[in-house]
Design a protein around this motif. Structure first.
Motif, PDB file in Angstrom:
ATOM      1  N   THR A   5      20.049  56.885 -30.408  1.00 36.40           N
ATOM      2  CA  THR A   5      20.939  57.877 -31.800  1.00 36.40           C
ATOM      3  C   THR A   5      21.127  58.887 -30.155  1.00 36.40           C
ATOM      4  O   THR A   5      21.824  59.309 -30.929  1.00 36.40           O
ATOM      5  CB  THR A   5      19.496  58.004 -32.239  1.00 36.40           C
ATOM      6  N   HIS A   9      23.632  51.813 -37.260  1.00 36.24           N
ATOM      7  CA  HIS A   9      22.331  51.935 -37.337  1.00 36.24           C
ATOM      8  C   HIS A   9      22.243  50.890 -38.723  1.00 36.24           C
ATOM      9  O   HIS A   9      21.935  49.873 -39.328  1.00 36.24           O
ATOM     10  CB  HIS A   9      21.490  53.320 -38.191  1.00 36.24           C
ATOM     11  N   PHE A  25      15.873  52.593 -31.629  1.00 39.38           N
ATOM     12  CA  PHE A  25      16.584  53.572 -31.979  1.00 39.38           C
ATOM     13  C   PHE A  25      17.429  55.298 -32.064  1.00 39.38           C
ATOM     14  O   PHE A  25      18.069  55.329 -31.990  1.00 39.38           O
ATOM     15  CB  PHE A  25      16.855  52.704 -33.827  1.00 39.38           C
ATOM     16  N   GLY A  80      17.177  59.172 -37.327  1.00 36.29           N
ATOM     17  CA  GLY A  80      17.694  58.418 -35.661  1.00 36.29           C
ATOM     18  C   GLY A  80      16.694  57.079 -36.504  1.00 36.29           C
ATOM     19  O   GLY A  80      17.441  56.281 -34.925  1.00 36.29           O
ATOM     20  N   PRO A 119      23.479  58.824 -44.578  1.00 40.20           N
ATOM     21  CA  PRO A 119      22.833  57.354 -44.687  1.00 40.20           C
ATOM     22  C   PRO A 119      23.357  56.266 -45.268  1.00 40.20           C
ATOM     23  O   PRO A 119      23.669  56.474 -46.031  1.00 40.20           O
ATOM     24  CB  PRO A 119      21.294  57.464 -44.722  1.00 40.20           C
ATOM     25  N   ILE A 120      22.974  55.274 -45.235  1.00 39.36           N
ATOM     26  CA  ILE A 120      22.960  53.836 -45.415  1.00 39.36           C
ATOM     27  C   ILE A 120      24.438  53.720 -46.168  1.00 39.36           C
ATOM     28  O   ILE A 120      25.057  54.362 -47.200  1.00 39.36           O
ATOM     29  CB  ILE A 120      22.012  53.256 -46.336  1.00 39.36           C
ATOM     30  N   THR A 156      21.950  46.778 -38.138  1.00 41.37           N
ATOM     31  CA  THR A 156      20.884  45.577 -38.686  1.00 41.37           C
ATOM     32  C   THR A 156      20.906  45.123 -39.513  1.00 41.37           C
ATOM     33  O   THR A 156      20.124  44.523 -40.064  1.00 41.37           O
ATOM     34  CB  THR A 156      20.043  47.185 -39.097  1.00 41.37           C
ATOM     35  N   LEU A 157      22.581  45.233 -40.508  1.00 42.72           N
ATOM     36  CA  LEU A 157      22.369  45.127 -41.785  1.00 42.72           C
ATOM     37  C   LEU A 157      22.413  43.400 -41.331  1.00 42.72           C
ATOM     38  O   LEU A 157      22.188  42.301 -42.790  1.00 42.72           O
ATOM     39  CB  LEU A 157      23.470  45.483 -42.768  1.00 42.72           C
ATOM     40  N   PRO A 176      17.061  53.586 -38.473  1.00 44.08           N
ATOM     41  CA  PRO A 176      18.018  53.170 -39.750  1.00 44.08           C
ATOM     42  C   PRO A 176      17.079  52.495 -41.120  1.00 44.08           C
ATOM     43  O   PRO A 176      15.679  51.890 -40.669  1.00 44.08           O
ATOM     44  CB  PRO A 176      18.147  51.127 -39.160  1.00 44.08           C
TER      45      PRO A 176
END
Lengths: 294, 269
Positions: free
Chosen positions: B235, B187, B231, A78, B267-268, B190-191, A80
């Protein structure tokens, strides 16, 4: 580096670039690529180990251990990942210093958190303030490796947990029927068979890990992103023999191509590996190979 | 309590430049941290919603182009997807920022592109379009042959067949994976402010403020869990919304055939 480099102003384009790209700072830039590869080489097995432990914990019979394993896996979903990176680097550093502080300075009576400061005794500082520069850099790099391993361990745990569950139930029942203990069934039947089910997930994870390496920059490491920004920035002739405009765009284009090539090569290698592993397996992939050969 | 209301009044819209100008400097209260990090979420939601909405259409086009027999359509789509999926989003942000910075010197038309609200949005738009395009392409290839044959038998062709049979089926098949894509795009927002794009007048996103507090207080154990809480809430909201749409896409099917949204990791970028 080359003998003709002593007076760059007089050189033609090609020679100028051959000198420019071999200056000392550029060597640091190239070393930074090795840092990325080193990070991958260390993190991948460590994260796989963390993941294996996490998956075992999530399957454990002992309930608190199982909860721990499941929470470890679930919490990353959930939130980042970059938040984890930023969090763990400070949190790990403080945890190490706190533990050393407790051991090394037992008679310290002041609170450790003083307002907005985190104060430990001098002997507990990591690395010691007297340590040489390379120790500071290595410590920072190690923190980054541990952070990567924790975060990617959670992802790997999820993949391996799925792989363990995908092994056909009949295999385990047969093992039990042969009188194998729980432990024997796990190590001799489950673990060898789970890899082929886990490999697609793990290869995806490897790609993700490659694409996560530029985040080293955020952890305060002098990595390729750091050097690309440094080297690409506008340089005037007062400070360097190689003045140029703002070339950061080109440096990042180079990084972009580097990563594209890296992921592409990995993709091809992993595809070959998958072909090897599915050979003779009772899966649809293995069946397709058998048909093609026949 | 009333102090906290005052803080909310001052800082709730700080990230878009409304309210108190100066950020709190010392004696950070929990209320200040929760309010400011929540204020930063406005940017995350803005980037996430806008990129997902615009990216959806490009993704559909990319999927169709990649599945096309014509190499003039297929090759560009393949390359687009390869470039954006094969390289880290972080590097894409940096490259795009410096590219826009160079273009700005050529023509003042590119001025707004160096600001996060447009420049970063474009990168996220392309990025999510590539990832979703690949998902849609996979779904497009697994549309049951019978569905298309049935459409042919009804005399549908071209646009009406695409609009009424292929596209809805593609969405239905792709939806669980697309839900994951939406979560990880969210997500990835956020970068933005860590990758070159400047947070003008300290108007940043949630992670920008969380790391501001972590730097100032040297205590990561308060701001990051607050951020994590926000978050997780958002989500869950995405999962809920996409679940409703999933229900609608599957409404004609008997209940045991419906595809459930199973969350997977990706992810990522």
């Amino acid at each position: 580096m080359f003998s003709y480099c002593s007076d760059p102003d007089t050189l033609g384009t090609f020679r100028w670039f051959s000198c420019y790209l071999t200056t000392g700072v550029h060597m640091s830039f190239y070393v930074a690529f090795l840092k990325v590869l080193l990070l991958l080489a260390i993190t991948a097995p460590v994260a796989l180990g963390f993941g294996f432990l996490g998956a075992m914990a999530a399957r454990a019979r002992f309930a608190p251990l199982r909860w721990f394993g499941k929470t470890y896996i679930a919490i990353v979903r959930g939130v980042p990942d970059i938040a984890f990176f930023l969090f763990f680097v400070i949190a790990l550093d403080q945890a190490f210093e706190y533990m050393r502080h407790k051991v090394l300075c037992p008679d310290w009576d002041q609170p450790i958190r003083q307002g907005s400061d985190f104060v430990v005794c001098t002997a507990a500082k990591l690395p010691l303030s007297t340590a040489p520069q390379w120790m500071h850099e290595t410590y920072g790099f190690l923190l980054a490796v541990v952070t990567f391993a924790i975060v990617f361990g959670a992802f790997a745990a999820n993949v391996l947990f799925g792989g363990m569950r995908a092994v056909p139930r009949a295999q385990l029942e047969t093992a039990e029927a042969y009188g194998m203990s729980q432990r024997q069934t796990f190590w001799r039947i489950l673990v060898p068979q789970m890899w082929v089910y886990a490999l697609p997930g793990l290869s995806n994870l490897w790609m993700v890990l490659i694409k996560a390496t530029p985040l080293l920059f955020l952890l305060g490491i002098e990595d390729i992103v750091y050097w690309a920004r440094e080297l690409g920035g506008t340089k005037t002739s007062r400070f360097t023999d190689y003045p140029h405009g703002d070339w950061r765009m080109w440096y990042f284009l180079f990084l972009l191509i580097f990563y594209l090539a890296f992921t592409r090569v990995s993709e091809i290698v992993l595809e070959r590996l998958m072909q090897k592993l599915t050979h003779g397996q009772a899966t649809s992939g293995g069946e397709a190979q058998r048909r093609a050969a026949a | 309590m009333s102090e906290c209301l005052q803080t909310i009044h001052d800082y709730a819209l700080r990230s878009i430049g409304i309210g108190e100008r100066l950020l709190p400097r010392d004696g950070f209260t929990l209320c200040e941290q929760v309010t400011l990090i929540g204020s930063g979420m406005i940017w995350n939601v803005y980037f996430g919603v806008m990129a997902l909405f615009t990216g959806f259409f490009l993704a559909t086009a990319l999927a169709v182009a990649k599945g096309s027999a014509n190499p003039w359509a297929r090759k560009p789509a393949e390359w687009f997807i390869f470039v954006f999926r094969g390289s880290p989003l972080f590097i894409q942000f940096f490259f795009a920022y410096f590219l826009f910075l160079s273009l700005k010197n050529v023509n003042s038309f590119f001025d707004p592109f160096t600001a996060a609200w447009l420049g970063a949005l474009i990168v996220l738009f392309f990025n999510t379009a590539a990832y979703s395009g690949e998902i849609f392409y996979g779904a497009l290839r697994s549309i049951p042959k019978g569905d298309i044959e049935a459409a042919d038998a009804y005399g549908m062709s071209g646009w009406s067949r695409f609009r009424r049979i292929i596209w809805p089926t593609m969405l239905r098949l792709a939806w669980p994976a697309y839900t994951n894509e939406a979560i990880f795009l969210f997500h990835a927002t956020t970068l933005v402010f860590f990758s070159g794009f400047p947070a003008w007048q300290q108007r940043g996103d949630a992670l920008y403020y969380a790391s501001y507090f972590a730097d100032k207080t040297f205590n990561p154990f308060v701001p990051y869990p607050i951020l994590a809480g926000y978050f997780i809430l958002f989500t869950l909201a995405i999962v809920g919304t996409f679940g409703l749409i999933n229900k609608r896409l599957n409404r004609h099917l008997p209940s045991e055939n419906r595809s459930k949204i199973g969350l997977r990791f990706n992810p990522i970028r």
